[in-house]
Design a protein around this motif. Structure first.
Motif, PDB file in Angstrom:
ATOM      1  N   ALA A  91     -10.398  -1.492  -0.156  1.00  0.00           N
ATOM      2  CA  ALA A  91     -10.277  -0.714  -1.396  1.00  0.00           C
ATOM      3  C   ALA A  91     -11.479  -0.958  -2.297  1.00  0.00           C
ATOM      4  CB  ALA A  91      -8.985  -1.077  -2.124  1.00  0.00           C
ATOM      5  N   VAL A 144       0.849  -1.191   0.000  1.00  0.00           N
ATOM      6  CA  VAL A 144       0.000   0.000   0.000  1.00  0.00           C
ATOM      7  C   VAL A 144       0.888   1.247   0.000  1.00  0.00           C
ATOM      8  CG1 VAL A 144      -1.748   1.296   1.257  1.00  0.00           C
ATOM      9  CG2 VAL A 144      -1.830  -1.213   1.227  1.00  0.00           C
ATOM     10  N   THR A 145       0.779   2.065  -1.050  1.00  0.00           N
ATOM     11  CA  THR A 145       1.538   3.324  -1.163  1.00  0.00           C
ATOM     12  C   THR A 145       0.649   4.382  -1.793  1.00  0.00           C
ATOM     13  OG1 THR A 145       2.427   2.746  -3.341  1.00  0.00           O
ATOM     14  CG2 THR A 145       3.744   2.101  -1.430  1.00  0.00           C
ATOM     15  N   ALA A 146       0.985   5.640  -1.538  1.00  0.00           N
ATOM     16  CA  ALA A 146       0.187   6.750  -2.089  1.00  0.00           C
ATOM     17  C   ALA A 146       0.361   6.870  -3.588  1.00  0.00           C
ATOM     18  CB  ALA A 146       0.577   8.060  -1.410  1.00  0.00           C
ATOM     19  N   SER A 147       1.529   6.447  -4.092  1.00  0.00           N
ATOM     20  CA  SER A 147       1.807   6.590  -5.521  1.00  0.00           C
ATOM     21  C   SER A 147       1.551   5.322  -6.321  1.00  0.00           C
ATOM     22  CB  SER A 147       3.266   7.027  -5.717  1.00  0.00           C
ATOM     23  OG  SER A 147       4.151   6.056  -5.148  1.00  0.00           O
ATOM     24  N   LYS A 190      -3.713   1.854  -2.995  1.00  0.00           N
ATOM     25  CA  LYS A 190      -3.591   3.045  -2.160  1.00  0.00           C
ATOM     26  C   LYS A 190      -4.176   2.862  -0.760  1.00  0.00           C
ATOM     27  CE  LYS A 190      -3.769   6.007  -6.253  1.00  0.00           C
ATOM     28  NZ  LYS A 190      -2.306   6.153  -6.295  1.00  0.00           N
ATOM     29  N   GLU A 191      -4.860   1.740  -0.513  1.00  0.00           N
ATOM     30  CA  GLU A 191      -5.398   1.470   0.819  1.00  0.00           C
ATOM     31  C   GLU A 191      -5.466  -0.040   1.015  1.00  0.00           C
ATOM     32  OE1 GLU A 191      -9.649   2.361   1.223  1.00  0.00           O
ATOM     33  OE2 GLU A 191      -9.666   2.889  -0.913  1.00  0.00           O
ATOM     34  N   ASN A 192      -5.859  -0.462   2.211  1.00  0.00           N
ATOM     35  CA  ASN A 192      -5.924  -1.881   2.528  1.00  0.00           C
ATOM     36  C   ASN A 192      -6.711  -2.645   1.462  1.00  0.00           C
ATOM     37  OD1 ASN A 192      -7.489  -4.277   3.885  1.00  0.00           O
ATOM     38  ND2 ASN A 192      -5.669  -3.941   5.131  1.00  0.00           N
TER      39      ASN A 192
END
Length: 394
Positions: A361, A348-351, A355-357
């Motif tokens: 998601a 999980v990373t912002a880029s 972007k979420e679990n």
């Protein structure tokens, strides 16, 4: 304990187990009468008294009144309650008072062509008159006169029996005798005319029987005839003189069907090469039990007067009340455990694309280069997790 903690799963208590001293015996047949269990094997006949907890083994010997052969093929109880034992060397009439056997055999003028000593099944045609499935055709034995009638395959007789190697017998409600053969299809015998009608497997004919080897025959409480073969379960349809075939496509675990009993609710319990299957003929619903459930595989089967069902195999004996069988109806929660792109787990990373679990998601966006992805999932259930079934949609 030093080895940890074990949990007893009450959902698994389906079968009651009774160990028997099998001494590497092959179980060939099983019969339960009142408080007595009869077990046919390749090393004799065993009588087990449930009330007394005692076991008696009958073996062939030089003594007069011993069983004719240790190679037991069938145990049959007639309408009067008499026990008959069919073996590789004739058939025996059991005297319960003296605990001895009266031996019967039949050698005809055709003995040089057939092995007339092997008897595989028995059916009472009328009081004192019995049909016998042998390796030398179909025989009718009159116990009052001691006389035999012998029907065997003849190329010049189109209304004769189709094969001499017989496996099983059944009497229907019209008093016809159905005869299952090895390789010769199914025969229907009319005792009034002495004629046979044969049914053969034929892929080009709709409604034909599915295989020419018949391993078991059963008449249910509704009068339906069921035929077990190595390639499907067949139901005979009297109105069209044809067959409906059931197989793995209909939910069974195997296409190899061996024998059948019926419970008080009209469900059929059918042994297969993968275990035992419960089949509702009205709804066509199927439930399969295998060794993971505790069911013996390739076992002999029978039921008693109360419709408790017994299975016997090399491991011993097990029995159960089919109406008390527990079923795990709890649907376990399913969790996504991993998301991979080109077989590499994605964190999980912002880029990144995740972007979420993974379990919360709502969507995952991939670019055109990320064309190969996989998702791993797991159901949190410890009651036979290998039997959980999953469905997904892309």
């Amino acid at each position: 304990s030093k080895n940890g903690l074990s949990k007893i799963d009450q959902n698994q208590n389906k079968f009651n187990y009774l160990p028997l001293d099998n001494k590497q015996r092959e179980v060939t047949d099983l019969l339960v009468t009142d408080s007595t269990l009869w077990l046919g094997t390749n090393k004799g006949l065993t009588e087990y008294d449930f009330k007394a907890g005692t076991t008696t083994l009958f073996k062939h010997s030089a003594n007069l009144g011993s069983i004719g052969s240790d190679q037991v093929r069938k145990i049959y109880r007639d309408e009067a309650g008499k026990i008959w034992v069919l073996t590789e060397f004739g058939f025996d009439e059991f005297d319960a008072k003296s605990q001895t056997f009266r031996h019967h055999y039949h050698h005809s003028a055709l003995g040089s062509l057939f092995n007339e000593d092997v008897f595989r099944d028995m059916i009472e045609i009328k009081p004192g008159v019995y049909g016998l499935a042998t390796d030398a055709g179909f025989k009718i034995f009159d116990s009052k006169t001691g006389q035999f009638r012998h029907y065997f395959n003849r190329a010049d007789d189109p209304s004769g029996i189709s094969n001499n190697h017989l496996n099983c017998l059944l009497k229907d409600r019209s008093n016809n005798i159905w005869i299952g053969t090895t390789g010769g299809g199914l025969n229907r015998f009319d005792p009034r005319t002495g004629k046979f009608k044969a049914y053969f497997s034929n892929d080009k004919i709709k409604g034909a029987i599915s295989d020419n080897t018949i391993q078991g025959l059963f008449l249910d409480s509704r009068g339906n005839i069921w035929i077990c073969t190595p390639d499907g379960l067949n139901q005979y349809i009297k109105a069209t003189d044809s067959f409906v075939v059931y197989s793995k496509v209909d939910g069974f675990a195997s296409n190899v069907f061996n024998s059948i009993v019926e419970d008080r609710n009209g469900n059929l319990w059918i042994t297969t090469e993968k275990g035992i299957s419960q089949f509702n003929p009205a709804t066509r619903a199927v439930r399969n039990y295998d060794d993971a459930d505790g069911a013996f595989v390739n076992s002999a089967i029978c039921c008693d007067k109360s419709c408790s069902i017994y299975l016997a195999g090399d491991k011993g004996l097990e029995f159960f009340d089919p109406l008390k069988m527990k079923r795990n109806r709890e649907i376990p929660p399913v969790f996504l455990s991993d998301f991979q792109i080109f077989n590499k787990s994605i964190d999980v990373t912002a880029s990144g694309p995740l972007k979420e679990n993974l379990n919360s998601a709502e969507k995952i966006v991939l670019n055109y280069r990320q064309s190969v992805f996989s998702i791993e999932f797991v159901a949190l259930n410890y009651t036979l997790p290998e039997k959980n079934q999953y469905a997904y949609m892309l």
